[in-house]
Design a protein around this motif. Structure first.
Motif, PDB file in Angstrom:
ATOM      1  N   THR A  46       0.829  -1.210   0.000  1.00  0.00           N
ATOM      2  CA  THR A  46       0.000   0.000   0.000  1.00  0.00           C
ATOM      3  C   THR A  46       0.865   1.262   0.000  1.00  0.00           C
ATOM      4  O   THR A  46       0.505   2.262  -0.623  1.00  0.00           O
ATOM      5  CB  THR A  46      -0.931  -0.001   1.221  1.00  0.00           C
ATOM      6  OG1 THR A  46      -1.835  -1.094   1.092  1.00  0.00           O
ATOM      7  CG2 THR A  46      -1.713   1.283   1.306  1.00  0.00           C
ATOM      8  N   PHE A  47       1.988   1.193   0.698  1.00  0.00           N
ATOM      9  CA  PHE A  47       2.891   2.341   0.687  1.00  0.00           C
ATOM     10  C   PHE A  47       3.185   2.785  -0.742  1.00  0.00           C
ATOM     11  O   PHE A  47       3.124   3.971  -1.060  1.00  0.00           O
ATOM     12  CB  PHE A  47       4.197   1.995   1.409  1.00  0.00           C
ATOM     13  CG  PHE A  47       5.242   3.063   1.293  1.00  0.00           C
ATOM     14  CD1 PHE A  47       5.342   4.068   2.250  1.00  0.00           C
ATOM     15  CD2 PHE A  47       6.124   3.078   0.229  1.00  0.00           C
ATOM     16  CE1 PHE A  47       6.305   5.059   2.142  1.00  0.00           C
ATOM     17  CE2 PHE A  47       7.092   4.069   0.107  1.00  0.00           C
ATOM     18  CZ  PHE A  47       7.181   5.057   1.064  1.00  0.00           C
ATOM     19  N   PHE A  48       3.475   1.804  -1.578  1.00  0.00           N
ATOM     20  CA  PHE A  48       3.860   2.145  -2.954  1.00  0.00           C
ATOM     21  C   PHE A  48       2.674   2.565  -3.811  1.00  0.00           C
ATOM     22  O   PHE A  48       2.852   2.927  -4.968  1.00  0.00           O
ATOM     23  CB  PHE A  48       4.594   0.969  -3.599  1.00  0.00           C
ATOM     24  CG  PHE A  48       5.983   0.799  -3.085  1.00  0.00           C
ATOM     25  CD1 PHE A  48       6.990   1.686  -3.439  1.00  0.00           C
ATOM     26  CD2 PHE A  48       6.297  -0.222  -2.208  1.00  0.00           C
ATOM     27  CE1 PHE A  48       8.269   1.544  -2.957  1.00  0.00           C
ATOM     28  CE2 PHE A  48       7.579  -0.379  -1.715  1.00  0.00           C
ATOM     29  CZ  PHE A  48       8.565   0.506  -2.086  1.00  0.00           C
ATOM     30  N   ARG A  49       1.475   2.463  -3.267  1.00  0.00           N
ATOM     31  CA  ARG A  49       0.328   3.023  -3.983  1.00  0.00           C
ATOM     32  C   ARG A  49       0.178   4.503  -3.662  1.00  0.00           C
ATOM     33  O   ARG A  49      -0.528   5.224  -4.349  1.00  0.00           O
ATOM     34  CB  ARG A  49      -0.938   2.251  -3.610  1.00  0.00           C
ATOM     35  CG  ARG A  49      -0.938   0.828  -4.150  1.00  0.00           C
ATOM     36  CD  ARG A  49      -2.345   0.243  -4.157  1.00  0.00           C
ATOM     37  NE  ARG A  49      -2.351  -1.068  -4.805  1.00  0.00           N
ATOM     38  CZ  ARG A  49      -2.276  -2.226  -4.156  1.00  0.00           C
ATOM     39  NH1 ARG A  49      -2.214  -2.224  -2.847  1.00  0.00           N
ATOM     40  NH2 ARG A  49      -2.282  -3.366  -4.814  1.00  0.00           N
ATOM     41  N   TYR A  50       0.851   4.953  -2.616  1.00  0.00           N
ATOM     42  CA  TYR A  50       0.812   6.372  -2.256  1.00  0.00           C
ATOM     43  C   TYR A  50       2.066   7.101  -2.726  1.00  0.00           C
ATOM     44  O   TYR A  50       1.989   8.258  -3.126  1.00  0.00           O
ATOM     45  CB  TYR A  50       0.656   6.529  -0.737  1.00  0.00           C
ATOM     46  CG  TYR A  50      -0.745   6.306  -0.244  1.00  0.00           C
ATOM     47  CD1 TYR A  50      -1.623   7.373  -0.107  1.00  0.00           C
ATOM     48  CD2 TYR A  50      -1.208   5.030   0.069  1.00  0.00           C
ATOM     49  CE1 TYR A  50      -2.914   7.185   0.329  1.00  0.00           C
ATOM     50  CE2 TYR A  50      -2.501   4.832   0.514  1.00  0.00           C
ATOM     51  CZ  TYR A  50      -3.354   5.907   0.650  1.00  0.00           C
ATOM     52  OH  TYR A  50      -4.639   5.715   1.079  1.00  0.00           O
ATOM     53  N   PHE A  51       3.208   6.415  -2.661  1.00  0.00           N
ATOM     54  CA  PHE A  51       4.461   7.055  -3.039  1.00  0.00           C
ATOM     55  C   PHE A  51       5.239   6.139  -3.968  1.00  0.00           C
ATOM     56  O   PHE A  51       5.335   4.942  -3.728  1.00  0.00           O
ATOM     57  CB  PHE A  51       5.285   7.377  -1.796  1.00  0.00           C
ATOM     58  CG  PHE A  51       4.562   8.254  -0.815  1.00  0.00           C
ATOM     59  CD1 PHE A  51       4.490   9.617  -1.007  1.00  0.00           C
ATOM     60  CD2 PHE A  51       3.929   7.690   0.282  1.00  0.00           C
ATOM     61  CE1 PHE A  51       3.803  10.414  -0.109  1.00  0.00           C
ATOM     62  CE2 PHE A  51       3.249   8.486   1.177  1.00  0.00           C
ATOM     63  CZ  PHE A  51       3.180   9.855   0.982  1.00  0.00           C
ATOM     64  N   ALA A  52       5.785   6.726  -4.997  1.00  0.00           N
ATOM     65  CA  ALA A  52       6.474   5.930  -6.009  1.00  0.00           C
ATOM     66  C   ALA A  52       7.792   5.368  -5.501  1.00  0.00           C
ATOM     67  O   ALA A  52       8.280   4.370  -6.013  1.00  0.00           O
ATOM     68  CB  ALA A  52       6.708   6.766  -7.265  1.00  0.00           C
ATOM     69  N   LYS A  54      10.914   5.559  -1.999  1.00  0.00           N
ATOM     70  CA  LYS A  54      11.281   6.002  -0.655  1.00  0.00           C
ATOM     71  C   LYS A  54      11.615   7.486  -0.651  1.00  0.00           C
ATOM     72  O   LYS A  54      11.236   8.212   0.266  1.00  0.00           O
ATOM     73  CB  LYS A  54      12.501   5.175  -0.223  1.00  0.00           C
ATOM     74  CG  LYS A  54      12.923   5.297   1.200  1.00  0.00           C
ATOM     75  CD  LYS A  54      14.048   4.301   1.443  1.00  0.00           C
ATOM     76  CE  LYS A  54      14.729   4.521   2.771  1.00  0.00           C
ATOM     77  NZ  LYS A  54      15.810   3.528   2.985  1.00  0.00           N
ATOM     78  N   GLU A  55      12.313   7.928  -1.670  1.00  0.00           N
ATOM     79  CA  GLU A  55      12.670   9.340  -1.781  1.00  0.00           C
ATOM     80  C   GLU A  55      11.423  10.203  -1.869  1.00  0.00           C
ATOM     81  O   GLU A  55      11.375  11.324  -1.348  1.00  0.00           O
ATOM     82  CB  GLU A  55      13.536   9.531  -3.031  1.00  0.00           C
ATOM     83  CG  GLU A  55      14.331  10.798  -3.064  1.00  0.00           C
ATOM     84  CD  GLU A  55      15.059  10.931  -4.379  1.00  0.00           C
ATOM     85  OE1 GLU A  55      16.290  10.809  -4.376  1.00  0.00           O
ATOM     86  OE2 GLU A  55      14.408  11.146  -5.422  1.00  0.00           O
ATOM     87  N   ASP A  56      10.417   9.672  -2.546  1.00  0.00           N
ATOM     88  CA  ASP A  56       9.178  10.405  -2.766  1.00  0.00           C
ATOM     89  C   ASP A  56       8.515  10.827  -1.467  1.00  0.00           C
ATOM     90  O   ASP A  56       8.046  11.960  -1.336  1.00  0.00           O
ATOM     91  CB  ASP A  56       8.209   9.521  -3.554  1.00  0.00           C
ATOM     92  CG  ASP A  56       7.731  10.212  -4.801  1.00  0.00           C
ATOM     93  OD1 ASP A  56       8.572  10.852  -5.458  1.00  0.00           O
ATOM     94  OD2 ASP A  56       6.530  10.117  -5.106  1.00  0.00           O
ATOM     95  N   VAL A  57       8.483   9.926  -0.500  1.00  0.00           N
ATOM     96  CA  VAL A  57       7.804  10.255   0.753  1.00  0.00           C
ATOM     97  C   VAL A  57       8.622  11.258   1.557  1.00  0.00           C
ATOM     98  O   VAL A  57       8.075  12.099   2.253  1.00  0.00           O
ATOM     99  CB  VAL A  57       7.531   8.978   1.569  1.00  0.00           C
ATOM    100  CG1 VAL A  57       8.802   8.370   2.098  1.00  0.00           C
ATOM    101  CG2 VAL A  57       6.562   9.270   2.700  1.00  0.00           C
ATOM    102  N   ALA A  58       9.943  11.187   1.404  1.00  0.00           N
ATOM    103  CA  ALA A  58      10.789  12.125   2.136  1.00  0.00           C
ATOM    104  C   ALA A  58      10.606  13.544   1.626  1.00  0.00           C
ATOM    105  O   ALA A  58      10.702  14.499   2.395  1.00  0.00           O
ATOM    106  CB  ALA A  58      12.249  11.701   2.028  1.00  0.00           C
ATOM    107  N   LEU A  59      10.343  13.679   0.335  1.00  0.00           N
ATOM    108  CA  LEU A  59      10.246  15.005  -0.269  1.00  0.00           C
ATOM    109  C   LEU A  59       8.824  15.372  -0.642  1.00  0.00           C
ATOM    110  O   LEU A  59       8.589  16.290  -1.431  1.00  0.00           O
ATOM    111  CB  LEU A  59      11.141  15.064  -1.514  1.00  0.00           C
ATOM    112  CG  LEU A  59      12.633  14.868  -1.251  1.00  0.00           C
ATOM    113  CD1 LEU A  59      13.408  14.774  -2.543  1.00  0.00           C
ATOM    114  CD2 LEU A  59      13.170  16.005  -0.396  1.00  0.00           C
ATOM    115  N   ALA A  60       7.860  14.663  -0.076  1.00  0.00           N
ATOM    116  CA  ALA A  60       6.462  14.886  -0.455  1.00  0.00           C
ATOM    117  C   ALA A  60       6.044  16.336  -0.244  1.00  0.00           C
ATOM    118  O   ALA A  60       5.397  16.936  -1.109  1.00  0.00           O
ATOM    119  CB  ALA A  60       5.552  13.958   0.338  1.00  0.00           C
ATOM    120  N   LEU A  61       6.451  16.911   0.881  1.00  0.00           N
ATOM    121  CA  LEU A  61       6.022  18.278   1.161  1.00  0.00           C
ATOM    122  C   LEU A  61       6.704  19.283   0.243  1.00  0.00           C
ATOM    123  O   LEU A  61       6.106  20.277  -0.161  1.00  0.00           O
ATOM    124  CB  LEU A  61       6.290  18.626   2.617  1.00  0.00           C
ATOM    125  CG  LEU A  61       5.317  18.003   3.611  1.00  0.00           C
ATOM    126  CD1 LEU A  61       5.344  18.764   4.904  1.00  0.00           C
ATOM    127  CD2 LEU A  61       3.913  17.970   3.048  1.00  0.00           C
TER     128      LEU A  61
END
Lengths: 201, 201
Positions: A46-52, A54-61
């Motif tokens: 599910t994580f990868f359905r929200y963020f492409a 690991k880097e993506d979630v770190a820089l989401a904001l």
DNA sequence: TAATTTATGTCAGCCTCTGCCAGATGACAA
DNA sequence: TTGTCATCTGGCAGAGGCTGACATAAATTA
């Protein structure tokens, strides 16, 4: 907005918070996707359905802020020269982030600290900027009325200003959005002193 | 230089050639390390003793060129201002690459084509630049005699100019080093027209 | 309540990248 | 030439990032 949509927003923010906290606590590389997912009670898939990535979630904001910047840019009056419009849009974007709710503000600060600690993320930030590059270039050529090397130069110069602001803030110096905005102003002063009037037209 | 050293150089170049050819033929992501290693008759494990990552082998020549650039920079006379010194060092580096043997020249061209086709590599190129950033910043502050925001600005601006040159060369336009050098000159002209004299001192 | 759409979990698997150890090969001195 | 040493290589096992496919569960709509 239905329940489904609200749940998704909540999960997304929970994942971001969990990720930022784990990254800051144990280090970016030492944290696994499984750990992030587990601390939100969600399957790794599910994580990868929200963020492409690991880097993506770190820089989401940062990505969100960049989207705001792009939106602000197209709202600037046509009379403004490209560089002026981008500068003002950046100011407006920072103001928006700064006036959001407290939680968002804190997330942004954590993202900044994380980026300072892990240089690998700086490259990711550059990649984010590049993702919008085509749209920015189009906006510049539209305002200048010419599609030549100078447009590329204007874009490059603005990218330089943005980078100068957002990274290599002194040791733990810049932690809130207001300080970041101040630094933006300082950098724009330096740029103004360095450039000839009308250089971006 | 002993036999062992020669063999290593040979393997390294063979890996680069195989990688570039496979990347161009089947695409960057579609090519696996196993395929690269197999086509050089080397174990996958050995590949990672020569290159830290898949991206590394794709940009190996760019990294070499960057090393030359850094070396040329420290050879520039102290009287030159930071931006002038970096510009001249970049010219010199391109000239060096251009005058190497034919095989090297072709590898460089292939790297450029590959970068144009796969935007993911552009981010990698930025990362390469950032790896040398501290050294460049030190050189700038040394020449300026001051360690302030302006030094960061000079660095970011030069990095941006370099990027403007090296990427987004029109569709299949720039394929050899000479054309690249010409584009660098054009970009520096635009920069010269836009910046006030003495802005980088 | 029934039917449709959408999100999630599970599983199986590929690929990148690393540590570890044993064997092969070049370097060098006796 | 031969023996010793440093270094390179191959094979193995494994962690971690990431994806496709399918079944289940939940929300939306009628």
């Amino acid at each position: 907005m239905g329940l489904r949509e609200r749940k998704k927003q909540k999960t997304r923010l929970a994942l971001i918070d969990a990720a930022l906290d784990l990254f800051l606590a144990r280090g970016y590389e030492a944290t696994t996707i499984d750990q992030i997912a587990a601390s939100v009670d969600v399957s790794p898939r599910t994580f990868f359905r929200y963020f492409a990535s690991k880097e993506d979630v770190a820089l989401a904001l940062q990505a969100d802020a960049l989207d705001i910047f792009v939106a602000e840019l197209s709202a600037r009056p046509d009379a403004e020269s490209p560089f002026t419009a981008m500068s003002q849009a950046m100011r407006a974007a920072l103001a928006t982030v700064g006036h959001n709710d407290e939680a968002d503000h804190e997330r942004f600060a954590k993202t900044c600290e994380l980026r300072d600690r892990h240089p690998a993320l700086v490259a990711g930030q550059a990649r984010l900027m590049m993702a919008h590059e085509q749209r920015l270039l189009a906006e510049i050529t539209r305002r200048r009325g010419a599609d030549d090397l100078r447009s590329h130069f204007v874009l490059a110069l603005f990218a330089a200003v943005a980078r100068t602001c957002f990274e290599q803030c002194g040791p733990g110096e810049i932690r809130d959005v207001a300080a970041l905005a101040r630094r933006l102003d300082e950098t724009l002063v330096v740029a103004g002193q360095s450039l000839r009037p009308g250089w971006d037209e």
